[in-house]
Design a protein around this motif. Structure first.
Motif, PDB file in Angstrom:
ATOM      1  N   LEU A 267      52.352  81.736  51.638  1.00  0.00           N
ATOM      2  CA  LEU A 267      53.592  81.025  51.341  1.00  0.00           C
ATOM      3  C   LEU A 267      53.325  79.619  50.824  1.00  0.00           C
ATOM      4  N   VAL A 268      52.328  78.952  51.426  1.00  0.00           N
ATOM      5  CA  VAL A 268      51.985  77.601  50.974  1.00  0.00           C
ATOM      6  C   VAL A 268      51.490  77.625  49.533  1.00  0.00           C
ATOM      7  N   SER A 269      50.701  78.644  49.207  1.00  0.00           N
ATOM      8  CA  SER A 269      50.202  78.747  47.832  1.00  0.00           C
ATOM      9  C   SER A 269      51.347  78.948  46.845  1.00  0.00           C
ATOM     10  N   GLN A 270      52.347  79.742  47.240  1.00  0.00           N
ATOM     11  CA  GLN A 270      53.498  79.954  46.369  1.00  0.00           C
ATOM     12  C   GLN A 270      54.301  78.663  46.188  1.00  0.00           C
ATOM     13  N   LEU A 271      54.486  77.928  47.284  1.00  0.00           N
ATOM     14  CA  LEU A 271      55.202  76.655  47.187  1.00  0.00           C
ATOM     15  C   LEU A 271      54.398  75.640  46.381  1.00  0.00           C
ATOM     16  N   ALA A 272      53.079  75.655  46.566  1.00  0.00           N
ATOM     17  CA  ALA A 272      52.224  74.742  45.804  1.00  0.00           C
ATOM     18  C   ALA A 272      52.295  75.049  44.317  1.00  0.00           C
ATOM     19  N   GLU A 273      52.424  76.340  43.988  1.00  0.00           N
ATOM     20  CA  GLU A 273      52.567  76.735  42.586  1.00  0.00           C
ATOM     21  C   GLU A 273      53.840  76.148  41.995  1.00  0.00           C
ATOM     22  N   LYS A 274      54.906  76.109  42.790  1.00  0.00           N
ATOM     23  CA  LYS A 274      56.160  75.527  42.328  1.00  0.00           C
ATOM     24  C   LYS A 274      56.049  74.015  42.125  1.00  0.00           C
ATOM     25  N   MET A 275      55.057  73.411  42.779  1.00  0.00           N
ATOM     26  CA  MET A 275      54.886  71.968  42.688  1.00  0.00           C
ATOM     27  C   MET A 275      54.007  71.542  41.518  1.00  0.00           C
ATOM     28  N   ARG A 276      53.506  72.488  40.744  1.00  0.00           N
ATOM     29  CA  ARG A 276      52.640  72.151  39.616  1.00  0.00           C
ATOM     30  C   ARG A 276      53.276  71.146  38.661  1.00  0.00           C
ATOM     31  N   PRO A 277      54.545  71.318  38.266  1.00  0.00           N
ATOM     32  CA  PRO A 277      55.147  70.309  37.378  1.00  0.00           C
ATOM     33  C   PRO A 277      55.217  68.929  38.013  1.00  0.00           C
ATOM     34  N   VAL A 278      55.449  68.892  39.325  1.00  0.00           N
ATOM     35  CA  VAL A 278      55.509  67.603  40.023  1.00  0.00           C
ATOM     36  C   VAL A 278      54.144  66.936  40.006  1.00  0.00           C
ATOM     37  N   LEU A 279      53.086  67.712  40.303  1.00  0.00           N
ATOM     38  CA  LEU A 279      51.738  67.155  40.293  1.00  0.00           C
ATOM     39  C   LEU A 279      51.342  66.698  38.897  1.00  0.00           C
ATOM     40  N   LYS A 280      51.744  67.481  37.892  1.00  0.00           N
ATOM     41  CA  LYS A 280      51.406  67.115  36.521  1.00  0.00           C
ATOM     42  C   LYS A 280      52.101  65.819  36.115  1.00  0.00           C
ATOM     43  N   PHE A 281      53.302  65.613  36.621  1.00  0.00           N
ATOM     44  CA  PHE A 281      54.046  64.386  36.311  1.00  0.00           C
ATOM     45  C   PHE A 281      53.449  63.180  37.041  1.00  0.00           C
ATOM     46  N   LEU A 282      53.115  63.363  38.309  1.00  0.00           N
ATOM     47  CA  LEU A 282      52.585  62.246  39.093  1.00  0.00           C
ATOM     48  C   LEU A 282      51.120  61.961  38.798  1.00  0.00           C
ATOM     49  N   PHE A 283      50.358  63.022  38.529  1.00  0.00           N
ATOM     50  CA  PHE A 283      48.919  62.871  38.299  1.00  0.00           C
ATOM     51  C   PHE A 283      48.548  63.534  36.967  1.00  0.00           C
ATOM     52  N   PRO A 284      48.867  62.914  35.851  1.00  0.00           N
ATOM     53  CA  PRO A 284      48.631  63.560  34.545  1.00  0.00           C
ATOM     54  C   PRO A 284      47.161  63.845  34.245  1.00  0.00           C
ATOM     55  N   ARG A 285      46.243  63.104  34.866  1.00  0.00           N
ATOM     56  CA  ARG A 285      44.816  63.327  34.616  1.00  0.00           C
ATOM     57  C   ARG A 285      44.193  64.314  35.593  1.00  0.00           C
ATOM     58  N   LEU A 286      44.989  64.845  36.504  1.00  0.00           N
ATOM     59  CA  LEU A 286      44.470  65.737  37.544  1.00  0.00           C
ATOM     60  C   LEU A 286      44.890  67.173  37.286  1.00  0.00           C
ATOM     61  N   GLU A 287      43.921  68.091  37.382  1.00  0.00           N
ATOM     62  CA  GLU A 287      44.225  69.510  37.232  1.00  0.00           C
ATOM     63  C   GLU A 287      44.909  70.018  38.503  1.00  0.00           C
ATOM     64  N   PRO A 288      46.114  70.594  38.401  1.00  0.00           N
ATOM     65  CA  PRO A 288      46.810  71.081  39.604  1.00  0.00           C
ATOM     66  C   PRO A 288      46.034  72.123  40.382  1.00  0.00           C
ATOM     67  N   ASP A 289      45.157  72.882  39.685  1.00  0.00           N
ATOM     68  CA  ASP A 289      44.382  73.930  40.353  1.00  0.00           C
ATOM     69  C   ASP A 289      43.111  73.402  41.017  1.00  0.00           C
ATOM     70  N   SER A 290      42.840  72.127  40.879  1.00  0.00           N
ATOM     71  CA  SER A 290      41.636  71.549  41.467  1.00  0.00           C
ATOM     72  C   SER A 290      41.774  71.468  42.983  1.00  0.00           C
ATOM     73  N   PRO A 291      40.655  71.329  43.712  1.00  0.00           N
ATOM     74  CA  PRO A 291      40.742  71.167  45.171  1.00  0.00           C
ATOM     75  C   PRO A 291      41.624  69.994  45.578  1.00  0.00           C
ATOM     76  N   ALA A 292      41.531  68.897  44.840  1.00  0.00           N
ATOM     77  CA  ALA A 292      42.372  67.739  45.146  1.00  0.00           C
ATOM     78  C   ALA A 292      43.848  68.083  44.997  1.00  0.00           C
ATOM     79  N   GLY A 293      44.173  68.828  43.940  1.00  0.00           N
ATOM     80  CA  GLY A 293      45.561  69.239  43.719  1.00  0.00           C
ATOM     81  C   GLY A 293      46.074  70.126  44.840  1.00  0.00           C
ATOM     82  N   HIS A 294      45.206  71.009  45.348  1.00  0.00           N
ATOM     83  CA  HIS A 294      45.602  71.888  46.460  1.00  0.00           C
ATOM     84  C   HIS A 294      45.929  71.076  47.710  1.00  0.00           C
ATOM     85  N   TYR A 295      45.048  70.144  48.047  1.00  0.00           N
ATOM     86  CA  TYR A 295      45.266  69.349  49.257  1.00  0.00           C
ATOM     87  C   TYR A 295      46.456  68.405  49.110  1.00  0.00           C
ATOM     88  N   ILE A 296      46.671  67.884  47.916  1.00  0.00           N
ATOM     89  CA  ILE A 296      47.830  67.026  47.684  1.00  0.00           C
ATOM     90  C   ILE A 296      49.110  67.829  47.861  1.00  0.00           C
TER      91      ILE A 296
END
Length: 209
Positions: A62-91
């Motif tokens: 479930l967390v992975s599914q919710l994290a997938e929904k957060m990809r646009p948010v991560l891309k907006f807040l962290f444009p230089r960070l890959e959402p699929d990276s370990p850092a993106g997962h923990y964020i």
């Protein structure tokens, strides 16, 4: 903080002795210690329950599914960070924990995110060195843009369900412990919006690096 709290305790004891209320000071110390232990036990149980729920949600995907929904948010807040990276997962995990008011459960994810962001920044410095920009390594260590943004957003912490506050209110006999939910959502939404605006303004001023 050691000197501050030590001075406050010493002044309280001295004042109690000078005013003849030393017995009341002693009773207050004993009762406060007992109440602190009781509160810690109650909060530990609540934290364990919600941490377990988050772990179950993570294991079921479930967390992975919710994290997938957060990809646009991560891309907006962290444009230089890959959402699929370990850092993106923990964020993502940290943001979700804070969103549901489980701030204690988000601590480990936040520390892991900072560690991964530090590794990423070190990798960037090595790449700059390889391109002939060795002077970058002679600068004092500093937090990266992503680390600063993550810290600011984490502190602002939008919460839909302030679990800890509700637990404390219920512990101390509040008639309606959940009455704080509406004001908490409004306050944290405003603080998070201000934090995002601030981060974007600072990013714009610094430009791409």
């Amino acid at each position: 903080m050691t000197y501050l709290w030590g001075s406050m305790l010493l002044l309280g004891i001295l004042y109690g002795g000078l005013t003849g209320n030393l017995q009341e000071v002693t009773e207050a110390v004993v009762s406060s210690a007992e109440e602190a232990v009781s509160l810690c036990i109650a909060m530990a149980g609540i934290t364990a329950m919600w941490t377990g729920i988050m772990k179950i949600a993570e294991n079921t995907g479930l967390v992975s599914q919710l994290a997938e929904k957060m990809r646009p948010v991560l891309k907006f807040l962290f444009p230089r960070l890959e959402p699929d990276s370990p850092a993106g997962h923990y964020i993502s995990l940290n943001f979700l924990s804070n969103l549901f008011g489980i701030s204690w459960a988000s601590t480990s994810a936040g520390l892991s995110a900072m560690r991964e962001l530090a590794v990423l920044e070190e990798k960037r410095k090595k790449e700059k060195t390889a391109r002939g920009k060795g002077e970058q390594l002679r600068t004092p260590p500093a937090a990266s843009r992503e680390m600063c943004t993550f810290l600011i957003i984490n502190v602002s912490s939008l919460q839909l369900i302030p679990v800890n506050i509700i637990a404390c209110r219920a512990k101390y006999g509040s008639v309606n412990p959940t009455a704080v939910v509406g004001p908490a959502i409004l306050a944290t939404a405003v603080s998070t919006a201000v934090a995002v605006i601030f981060c974007k303004i600072m990013d714009h001023r610094k430009g791409d690096s």
